[in-house]
Design a protein around this motif. Structure first.
Motif, mmCIF file in Angstrom:
data_model
loop_
_atom_site.group_PDB
_atom_site.id
_atom_site.type_symbol
_atom_site.label_atom_id
_atom_site.label_comp_id
_atom_site.label_asym_id
_atom_site.label_seq_id
_atom_site.Cartn_x
_atom_site.Cartn_y
_atom_site.Cartn_z
ATOM 1 N N ARG A 44 -54.549 71.693 -16.564
ATOM 2 C CA ARG A 44 -54.102 73.018 -17.217
ATOM 3 C C ARG A 44 -54.601 72.613 -18.959
ATOM 4 O O ARG A 44 -55.114 73.578 -19.531
ATOM 5 C CB ARG A 44 -52.786 73.289 -17.446
ATOM 6 C CG ARG A 44 -52.131 74.502 -18.102
ATOM 7 C CD ARG A 44 -50.830 74.838 -17.884
ATOM 8 N NE ARG A 44 -50.256 74.017 -19.010
ATOM 9 C CZ ARG A 44 -50.205 74.079 -20.425
ATOM 10 N NH1 ARG A 44 -51.193 75.102 -20.893
ATOM 11 N NH2 ARG A 44 -49.512 73.213 -21.019
ATOM 12 N N ARG A 45 -54.673 71.409 -19.213
ATOM 13 C CA ARG A 45 -54.874 71.084 -20.493
ATOM 14 C C ARG A 45 -56.256 70.511 -20.703
ATOM 15 O O ARG A 45 -56.559 70.457 -21.984
ATOM 16 C CB ARG A 45 -53.902 69.708 -20.889
ATOM 17 C CG ARG A 45 -52.431 70.125 -21.148
ATOM 18 C CD ARG A 45 -51.863 68.658 -21.452
ATOM 19 N NE ARG A 45 -50.489 69.025 -21.329
ATOM 20 C CZ ARG A 45 -49.599 68.221 -21.900
ATOM 21 N NH1 ARG A 45 -49.788 67.019 -22.548
ATOM 22 N NH2 ARG A 45 -48.213 68.494 -21.787
ATOM 23 N N PRO A 47 -60.244 70.847 -21.313
ATOM 24 C CA PRO A 47 -61.087 71.900 -21.930
ATOM 25 C C PRO A 47 -61.953 72.805 -20.914
ATOM 26 O O PRO A 47 -62.131 72.128 -19.698
ATOM 27 C CB PRO A 47 -62.093 70.965 -22.808
ATOM 28 C CG PRO A 47 -61.614 69.623 -23.110
ATOM 29 C CD PRO A 47 -60.481 69.418 -21.879
ATOM 30 N N GLU A 48 -62.159 73.926 -21.276
ATOM 31 C CA GLU A 48 -62.765 74.924 -20.256
ATOM 32 C C GLU A 48 -64.047 74.271 -19.465
ATOM 33 O O GLU A 48 -64.162 74.367 -18.381
ATOM 34 C CB GLU A 48 -62.925 76.205 -20.840
ATOM 35 C CG GLU A 48 -63.455 77.063 -19.779
ATOM 36 C CD GLU A 48 -63.420 78.631 -20.272
ATOM 37 O OE1 GLU A 48 -63.703 79.485 -19.641
ATOM 38 O OE2 GLU A 48 -63.398 78.672 -21.623
ATOM 39 N N ASP A 49 -64.827 73.814 -20.449
ATOM 40 C CA ASP A 49 -66.138 73.452 -20.044
ATOM 41 C C ASP A 49 -65.814 72.145 -18.990
ATOM 42 O O ASP A 49 -66.645 72.198 -17.915
ATOM 43 C CB ASP A 49 -67.172 72.871 -21.091
ATOM 44 C CG ASP A 49 -66.542 71.670 -22.173
ATOM 45 O OD1 ASP A 49 -65.292 71.730 -21.977
ATOM 46 O OD2 ASP A 49 -67.204 70.925 -22.574
ATOM 47 N N GLN A 50 -65.211 71.169 -19.223
ATOM 48 C CA GLN A 50 -65.019 70.201 -18.297
ATOM 49 C C GLN A 50 -64.131 70.625 -16.901
ATOM 50 O O GLN A 50 -64.357 70.150 -15.891
ATOM 51 C CB GLN A 50 -63.999 69.120 -18.927
ATOM 52 C CG GLN A 50 -64.751 68.064 -19.919
ATOM 53 C CD GLN A 50 -63.721 66.909 -20.361
ATOM 54 O OE1 GLN A 50 -62.459 67.176 -20.577
ATOM 55 N NE2 GLN A 50 -64.185 65.908 -20.394
ATOM 56 N N TYR A 51 -63.177 71.778 -17.251
ATOM 57 C CA TYR A 51 -62.629 72.199 -15.810
ATOM 58 C C TYR A 51 -63.743 73.030 -15.226
ATOM 59 O O TYR A 51 -63.645 72.829 -13.894
ATOM 60 C CB TYR A 51 -61.656 73.332 -16.654
ATOM 61 C CG TYR A 51 -60.825 74.065 -15.403
ATOM 62 C CD1 TYR A 51 -59.868 73.248 -14.704
ATOM 63 C CD2 TYR A 51 -61.105 75.100 -14.770
ATOM 64 C CE1 TYR A 51 -58.904 73.900 -13.768
ATOM 65 C CE2 TYR A 51 -60.494 75.619 -13.450
ATOM 66 C CZ TYR A 51 -59.295 75.132 -13.164
ATOM 67 O OH TYR A 51 -58.558 75.536 -11.956
ATOM 68 N N ASN A 52 -64.778 73.674 -15.571
ATOM 69 C CA ASN A 52 -65.471 74.429 -14.909
ATOM 70 C C ASN A 52 -66.622 73.344 -14.297
ATOM 71 O O ASN A 52 -66.876 73.667 -13.106
ATOM 72 C CB ASN A 52 -66.360 75.389 -16.015
ATOM 73 C CG ASN A 52 -65.541 76.478 -16.311
ATOM 74 O OD1 ASN A 52 -64.630 76.944 -15.517
ATOM 75 N ND2 ASN A 52 -65.981 77.043 -17.444
ATOM 76 N N GLU A 53 -67.055 72.161 -14.983
ATOM 77 C CA GLU A 53 -67.854 71.316 -14.345
ATOM 78 C C GLU A 53 -67.242 70.628 -13.226
ATOM 79 O O GLU A 53 -67.667 70.437 -12.060
ATOM 80 C CB GLU A 53 -67.912 70.239 -15.352
ATOM 81 C CG GLU A 53 -69.160 70.445 -16.336
ATOM 82 C CD GLU A 53 -69.099 69.348 -17.596
ATOM 83 O OE1 GLU A 53 -68.531 68.243 -17.473
ATOM 84 O OE2 GLU A 53 -69.936 69.709 -18.412
ATOM 85 N N ARG A 54 -65.778 70.382 -13.344
ATOM 86 C CA ARG A 54 -65.013 69.928 -11.960
ATOM 87 C C ARG A 54 -64.874 70.734 -10.946
ATOM 88 O O ARG A 54 -65.079 70.296 -9.892
ATOM 89 C CB ARG A 54 -63.463 69.446 -12.723
ATOM 90 C CG ARG A 54 -62.555 68.963 -11.601
ATOM 91 C CD ARG A 54 -61.211 68.825 -12.063
ATOM 92 N NE ARG A 54 -60.501 68.200 -10.995
ATOM 93 C CZ ARG A 54 -59.852 68.627 -10.097
ATOM 94 N NH1 ARG A 54 -59.638 69.899 -9.940
ATOM 95 N NH2 ARG A 54 -58.763 67.788 -9.332
ATOM 96 N N PRO A 88 -56.801 60.184 -20.184
ATOM 97 C CA PRO A 88 -55.870 60.589 -21.067
ATOM 98 C C PRO A 88 -54.956 61.537 -21.257
ATOM 99 O O PRO A 88 -53.717 61.305 -21.689
ATOM 100 C CB PRO A 88 -57.102 60.920 -22.373
ATOM 101 C CG PRO A 88 -58.390 60.510 -21.638
ATOM 102 C CD PRO A 88 -58.059 60.588 -20.185
ATOM 103 N N TYR A 89 -55.056 62.854 -20.390
ATOM 104 C CA TYR A 89 -54.098 63.720 -20.225
ATOM 105 C C TYR A 89 -53.090 63.325 -19.408
ATOM 106 O O TYR A 89 -51.895 63.687 -19.820
ATOM 107 C CB TYR A 89 -54.977 65.103 -19.713
ATOM 108 C CG TYR A 89 -55.910 65.602 -20.484
ATOM 109 C CD1 TYR A 89 -55.748 66.417 -21.694
ATOM 110 C CD2 TYR A 89 -57.142 65.300 -20.364
ATOM 111 C CE1 TYR A 89 -56.764 66.677 -22.483
ATOM 112 C CE2 TYR A 89 -58.425 65.794 -20.964
ATOM 113 C CZ TYR A 89 -58.262 66.589 -21.955
ATOM 114 O OH TYR A 89 -59.006 67.089 -22.912
#
Length: 106
Positions: A44-45, A47-54, A88-89
């Protein structure tokens, strides 16, 4: 002697990474984590670009699995390029939970 054992451990890590197989689907280590409440909060924390890549990596891996296929070798995730992007999160969330437990026990 210590540098030899360090090199041996690094070689063992690389061998295990290659044997795990998720890299052949283009996944990273953190893409394979079990969905615990901490991992869900870390996502949830993210960043959107990393979430989309995942999400892209997971959808591609799912599609490859359905077709009983793997990526061409040059597209495999390399051990040296795999980053622990959720760590890190996760560490931050675990620190917050520990602090919260300490406050509630006072």
């Amino acid at each position: 002697m210590a540098s030899q054992s360090r090199g041996l451990w690094e070689g063992l890590r690389k061998w295990y990474y290659a044997r795990a197989g998720f890299n052949q689907l283009g996944l990273m280590r953190d893409d394979t984590l079990r969905m615990t409440p901490i991992v869900k909060e870390a996502l949830r924390r993210l960043p959107e670009d990393q979430y989309n890549e995942r999400a892209f990596r997971i959808k591609r891996a799912f599609n490859l699995t359905i077709r009983h296929s793997i990526l061409p070798k040059e597209e495999w995730t390399k051990y040296e390029e795999d980053s622990r992007y959720l760590k890190p999160y996760i560490d931050e969330i675990e620190r917050e939970l520990k602090e919260k437990r300490e406050w509630t026990t006072r």
